[in-house]
Motif scaffolding. Structure first.
Motif, PDB file in Angstrom:
ATOM      1  N   THR A  37       0.839  -1.200   0.000  1.00  0.00           N
ATOM      2  CA  THR A  37       0.000   0.000   0.000  1.00  0.00           C
ATOM      3  C   THR A  37       0.872   1.247   0.000  1.00  0.00           C
ATOM      4  OG1 THR A  37      -1.730  -1.156   1.233  1.00  0.00           O
ATOM      5  CG2 THR A  37      -1.793   1.260   1.240  1.00  0.00           C
ATOM      6  N   TYR A 237      -2.581  -0.132  -6.428  1.00  0.00           N
ATOM      7  CA  TYR A 237      -3.382   0.130  -5.228  1.00  0.00           C
ATOM      8  C   TYR A 237      -4.775   0.652  -5.614  1.00  0.00           C
ATOM      9  CZ  TYR A 237      -5.128   3.237  -1.532  1.00  0.00           C
ATOM     10  OH  TYR A 237      -5.921   3.912  -0.627  1.00  0.00           O
ATOM     11  N   GLU A 241      -8.415  -0.966  -4.641  1.00  0.00           N
ATOM     12  CA  GLU A 241      -9.413  -0.183  -3.886  1.00  0.00           C
ATOM     13  C   GLU A 241     -10.730  -0.082  -4.660  1.00  0.00           C
ATOM     14  OE1 GLU A 241      -9.185   1.620  -0.700  1.00  0.00           O
ATOM     15  OE2 GLU A 241      -7.786  -0.069  -0.619  1.00  0.00           O
TER      16      GLU A 241
END
Length: 247
Positions: A37, A237, A241
Motif C-alpha cells: 500500500t 493500489y 481499492e
C-alpha cells in the motif's frame, strides 16, 4: 560421465531460464499485487507524475505538424452552421478553397497546443491530497474532468491570441473571408457569420482534452504504461481499492 555432465548442464540451464522468467512475471505482476500500500506522499507524487507526463505528451504530440490535421478524431473541420457553405462551394468547383481553410485552421491549433503545458503543470501543483485521491479512485476520466474545470478558462485566454495570430499568418482569416463572401453571394442563401478564432480555439481545446482522456485511460487500464515502480504501486493500489468498493 559425459552424459551426466550434459544432464547437469541442461538442468542448470533450465533452472537459470525459469528463474529469470519467474522474475519477469513477478515484475509484471508487482505493479498490482506485490508492492504493498502506497503512503500518502507516494500517492500524491505518483499521480502527479502520471498527470504531468500525460498532459505533456498530449500537448507535444498535438503541437507537431499534422497533430490536429492528421488526427481524424480531432481534426477541425467547418463549423456545423457552415457545413452547407462547404457543400455549396465544393459543388461549384471551389473545393480547393475549402481545403485551404481546413488546413490553415488546424495549423493554428497546432501552433497553440504547446502553450498548454505550463497551464497543466500549474493545475497539477495546485492539487490537494483530496483532489489527488478523488482523481486516483474516481472514474476513468476523473483527471480529464479536473483539468477541464481548472484550466479551460486559462487555455482559452492563452490559445485565442495565438490562434488569431496564426490564422492571420497562414492566411486562414483571408480564406475564411473568401469562403463566406463567396457563399453569401449565392442567391437566396441565408448569410453566415462565424467567429473563426473563437470556433478554432474551442475545437483546439476540445481536441486537447480528448487526447488527455486517452492518456488517462491508458495508464489506468494498461499495466505496461506504468513505466516506474511508483506508478505501478500507486495505480495497482487504486485498482484494488476500486475493485473492493465496486467502482
Amino acid at each position: 560421465m559425459g552424459t551426466k555432465k550434459f544432464n547437469y548442464s541442461l538442468v542448470f540451464l533450465l533452472s537459470f531460464t525459469l528463474f529469470f522468467t519467474s522474475c519477469d512475471t513477478l515484475n509484471q505482476l508487482g505493479g498490482q499485487f506485490g508492492l504493498g500500500t502506497p503512503t500518502e506522499a507516494e500517492i500524491n507524487s505518483g499521480l502527479k507524475q502520471a498527470l504531468e507526463y500525460g498532459t505533456s505528451y498530449a500537448s507535444d504530440r498535438l503541437s507537431e505538424e499534422d497533430g490536429y490535421l492528421g488526427n481524424l478524431a480531432i481534426k477541425i473541420v467547418f463549423p456545423e452552421e457552415a457545413q452547407k457553405v462547404e457543400n455549396t462551394l465544393r459543388s461549384i468547383g471551389l473545393g480547393n478553397l475549402c481545403d485551404q481553410v481546413i488546413t490553415s485552421v488546424n495549423r493554428a491549433a497546432e501552433d497553440a497546443a504547446i502553450e498548454a503545458k505550463p497551464i497543466f503543470v500549474a493545475a497539477i501543483k495546485e492539487m490537494t491530497i483530496t483532489d489527488v485521491r478523488n482523481i486516483l479512485l474516481g472514474q476513468n476520466d476523473a483527471a480529464t474532468q479536473y483539468f477541464e474545470n481548472k484550466t479551460t478558462s486559462s487555455l482559452e485566454s492563452k490559445f485565442k491570441p495565438i490562434i488569431e495570430t496564426s490564422l492571420n499568418k497562414v492566411g486562414a482569416t483571408k480564406y475564411w473571408g473568401d469562403v463566406i463572401g463567396k457563399y453569401n453571394q449565392v442567391p437566396l442563401v441565408k448569410p453566415i457569420e462565424t467567429d473563426l478564432s473563437k470556433y478554432v480555439t474551442q475545437k483546439a481545446i476540445d481536441g486537447l482534452f480528448y487526447e488527455i482522456a486517452k492518456e488517462e485511460l491508458k495508464i489506468r487500464e494498461n499495466v505496461a504504461a506504468r513505466s516506474t515502480v511508483l506508478l505501478q504501486k500507486v495505480f495497482g493500489y487504486a485498482e484494488r481499492e476500486k475493485a473492493g468498493s465496486g467502482i
